[in-house]
Design a protein around this motif. Structure first.
Motif, PDB file in Angstrom:
ATOM      1  N   TYR A 128       0.860  -1.187   0.000  1.00 41.27           N
ATOM      2  CA  TYR A 128       0.000   0.000   0.000  1.00 41.27           C
ATOM      3  C   TYR A 128       0.900   1.241   0.000  1.00 41.27           C
ATOM      4  O   TYR A 128       1.747   1.409   0.885  1.00 41.27           O
ATOM      5  N   GLY A 129       0.697   2.106  -0.975  1.00 40.50           N
ATOM      6  CA  GLY A 129       1.641   3.207  -1.203  1.00 40.50           C
ATOM      7  C   GLY A 129       1.273   4.541  -0.577  1.00 40.50           C
ATOM      8  O   GLY A 129       1.428   5.572  -1.228  1.00 40.50           O
ATOM      9  N   LEU A 130       0.814   4.526   0.669  1.00 40.27           N
ATOM     10  CA  LEU A 130       0.608   5.809   1.360  1.00 40.27           C
ATOM     11  C   LEU A 130       2.008   6.304   1.727  1.00 40.27           C
ATOM     12  O   LEU A 130       2.636   5.795   2.654  1.00 40.27           O
ATOM     13  N   ALA A 131       2.488   7.271   0.960  1.00 37.52           N
ATOM     14  CA  ALA A 131       3.935   7.527   0.904  1.00 37.52           C
ATOM     15  C   ALA A 131       4.565   7.874   2.246  1.00 37.52           C
ATOM     16  O   ALA A 131       5.727   7.548   2.487  1.00 37.52           O
ATOM     17  N   GLU A 132       3.828   8.522   3.126  1.00 37.42           N
ATOM     18  CA  GLU A 132       4.387   8.899   4.434  1.00 37.42           C
ATOM     19  C   GLU A 132       4.324   7.742   5.430  1.00 37.42           C
ATOM     20  O   GLU A 132       4.858   7.846   6.539  1.00 37.42           O
ATOM     21  N   TRP A 133       3.626   6.667   5.064  1.00 38.06           N
ATOM     22  CA  TRP A 133       3.399   5.566   6.015  1.00 38.06           C
ATOM     23  C   TRP A 133       3.646   4.210   5.358  1.00 38.06           C
ATOM     24  O   TRP A 133       2.857   3.281   5.536  1.00 38.06           O
ATOM     25  N   LEU A 134       4.736   4.084   4.636  1.00 35.59           N
ATOM     26  CA  LEU A 134       4.996   2.803   3.964  1.00 35.59           C
ATOM     27  C   LEU A 134       5.417   1.750   4.992  1.00 35.59           C
ATOM     28  O   LEU A 134       6.091   2.064   5.965  1.00 35.59           O
ATOM     29  N   ASP A 135       5.010   0.505   4.733  1.00 31.68           N
ATOM     30  CA  ASP A 135       5.445  -0.531   5.672  1.00 31.68           C
ATOM     31  C   ASP A 135       6.571  -1.356   5.050  1.00 31.68           C
ATOM     32  O   ASP A 135       7.041  -1.069   3.946  1.00 31.68           O
ATOM     33  N   GLU A 136       6.989  -2.378   5.787  1.00 29.34           N
ATOM     34  CA  GLU A 136       8.180  -3.131   5.388  1.00 29.34           C
ATOM     35  C   GLU A 136       8.009  -3.843   4.047  1.00 29.34           C
ATOM     36  O   GLU A 136       8.984  -4.197   3.400  1.00 29.34           O
ATOM     37  N   ARG A 137       6.758  -4.013   3.615  1.00 29.31           N
ATOM     38  CA  ARG A 137       6.564  -4.726   2.344  1.00 29.31           C
ATOM     39  C   ARG A 137       6.969  -3.898   1.131  1.00 29.31           C
ATOM     40  O   ARG A 137       7.213  -4.406   0.041  1.00 29.31           O
ATOM     41  N   PHE A 138       7.005  -2.570   1.318  1.00 29.79           N
ATOM     42  CA  PHE A 138       7.182  -1.678   0.174  1.00 29.79           C
ATOM     43  C   PHE A 138       8.490  -1.935  -0.580  1.00 29.79           C
ATOM     44  O   PHE A 138       8.509  -1.986  -1.809  1.00 29.79           O
TER      45      PHE A 138
END
Ligand SMILES: NC(=O)C1=CN([C@@H]2O[C@H](COP(=O)(O)OP(=O)(O)OC[C@H]3O[C@@H](n4cnc5c(N)ncnc54)[C@H](OP(=O)(O)O)[C@@H]3O)[C@@H](O)[C@H]2O)C=CC1
Ligand SMILES: CC(=O)N[C@@H](CCC(=O)OP(=O)(O)O)C(=O)O
Length: 345
Positions: free
Chosen positions: A146-156
């Motif tokens: 999920y690309g919420l740019a300020e809140w990326l998780d480890e999957r990014f």
């Protein structure tokens, strides 16, 4: 046109945009055409599009002298040389079309930045109710980031498929995520959000005709952004979208209730998470206005604490922070560039 030269550290990227003639697509093409690391830029529309073989600058004359590429017709599933050699592919197509492309595009070397909702929800069972179709690639949902740019998780970092958030979820989540992390005791979360008409895309429909436009709610309880917002902030919210009589922008007015209310200083502290952000700006006692974020990739947040209630306002441009510039942030981050590179401030 002058050719770009990448620095030693970075190489120029071959980039493809599918759905380039739509409202989100043309914003993205404009940003990509000025981005220092975009080399070849290939633009596609559907195979049967009435705009195929037309220069994008004929459709959007503001691009004259800036972007002159033709829009080429592309049958779904046909892997062209441009797709095979792409480093990044942006899907600015409908949810269904993005889903239909998954099998072919996920085999290629490119990272796919999907602006549709085709891969945003983690659970395929939600798609028939909220999107109106059975998901054709259910097993792939868990590998999309999920690309919420300020809140990326480890999957990014390792993801080959980035699901760029919806416009309303972007406005709502940027306001709510810091609160949800701070205090699980948040309840009665109501999101009243008004969107400009470009949120509905370029194809004409009765509800988006000038004479029909007004200020009106829609989609209460059934909008596809309801489960997206709830899932990514971990709260049960009541999402109430509205269509307004203006072109661009979303203003979300969010109220939340605390059983044990925080102090002003605690709320201030919670939003310090954006202190270093170039794009998300928070003002205590502020009333963000669409005029300050339209044509910009910024999000403006303002908040007011009143007893047990907190009101948070969040304003974005639906086509930029809510779509194209957020996709560009994801592209930048993947490349190791500053997130705001090429994003209009
Ligand atoms: N508008 C907004 O504010 C936001 C939109 N989004 C999402 O971004 C995506 C695009 O939205 P938007 O720009 O508004 O939509 P538009 O309807 O304005 O544009 C859709 C684009 O897709 C093209 N297209 C349609 N079918 C195909 C196909 N089979 N192959 C290739 N291209 C195709 C269309 O061209 P043609 O029909 O001529 O082929 C057009 O270029 C959607 O998934 C939307 O949900 C996300 C956030 C915000
Ligand atoms: C005003 C308007 O019609 N807005 C669109 C949302 C656009 C968007 O961001 O959503 P997706 O990317 O999920 O399509 C709607 O309510 O369907």
């Amino acid at each position: 046109m002058e050719r770009k030269q990448a620095s030693k550290k970075y190489s120029l990227q071959n980039v493809v945009v599918i759905g380039a003639s739509g409202y989100a697509g043309v914003e993205l093409v404009t940003l990509l055409s000025e981005h220092p690391l975009v080399g070849e830029l290939t633009l596609y529309v559907s195979e049967q599009s009435q705009d195929r073989n037309t220069s994008i600058s004929d459709l959007y004359p503001r691009l004259k002298g800036r972007v002159e590429q033709s829009l080429m017709g592309l049958p779904i599933g046909k892997v062209t040389d441009e797709l095979a050699s792409a480093d990044a592919i942006f899907l600015c197509t409908s949810h269904e079309v993005s889903c239909q492309w998954h099998a072919q595009l996920s085999q290629l070397k490119a990272t796919v930045f999907d602006l549709s909702g085709g891969f945003r929800l983690p659970d395929a069972k939600l798609y028939p109710d909220y999107y109106g179709f059975e998901h054709p690639a259910a097993d792939a949902l868990s590998s999309a980031a999920y690309g919420l740019a300020e809140w990326l998780d480890e999957r990014f970092d390792s993801a080959h498929w980035v699901a760029v958030p919806g416009c309303y979820p972007t406005a709502a989540l940027l306001a709510l995520k810091p609160l949800a992390l701070f205090n699980k005791d948040v309840s009665h979360v109501v999101i009243n959000a008004v969107s400009g008409v470009t949120g509905a895309g370029r194809s004409p429909s009765l509800k988006t005709q000038g004479a029909e436009l007004s200020l009106q709610g829609y989609g209460a309880g059934v909008h596809r952004h309801q489960p997206e917002i709830d899932h990514y902030c971990g709260l049960n919210t009541l999402f109430l979208p509205h269509l307004g009589d203006f072109k661009r922008g979303i203003l979300a007015t969010i109220t939340v209730h605390f059983t044990a209310p925080p102090t002003q200083a605690q709320v201030e502290d919670v939003y310090q998470v954006y202190q270093a952000s170039e794009l998300v700006h928070v003002t205590k006692a502020g009333y963000p206005a669409l005029k300050d974020v339209v044509n910009s990739g910024q999000c403006h947040i303002g908040w007011h604490l009143q007893g047990h209630s907190l009101v948070v306002y969040s304003a974005i441009d639906n086509l930029l922070k809510g779509a194209a510039s957020q996709a560009l942030q994801c592209f930048n981050i993947k490349l190791g560039l500053p997130s705001a590179e090429g994003v209009p401030l």
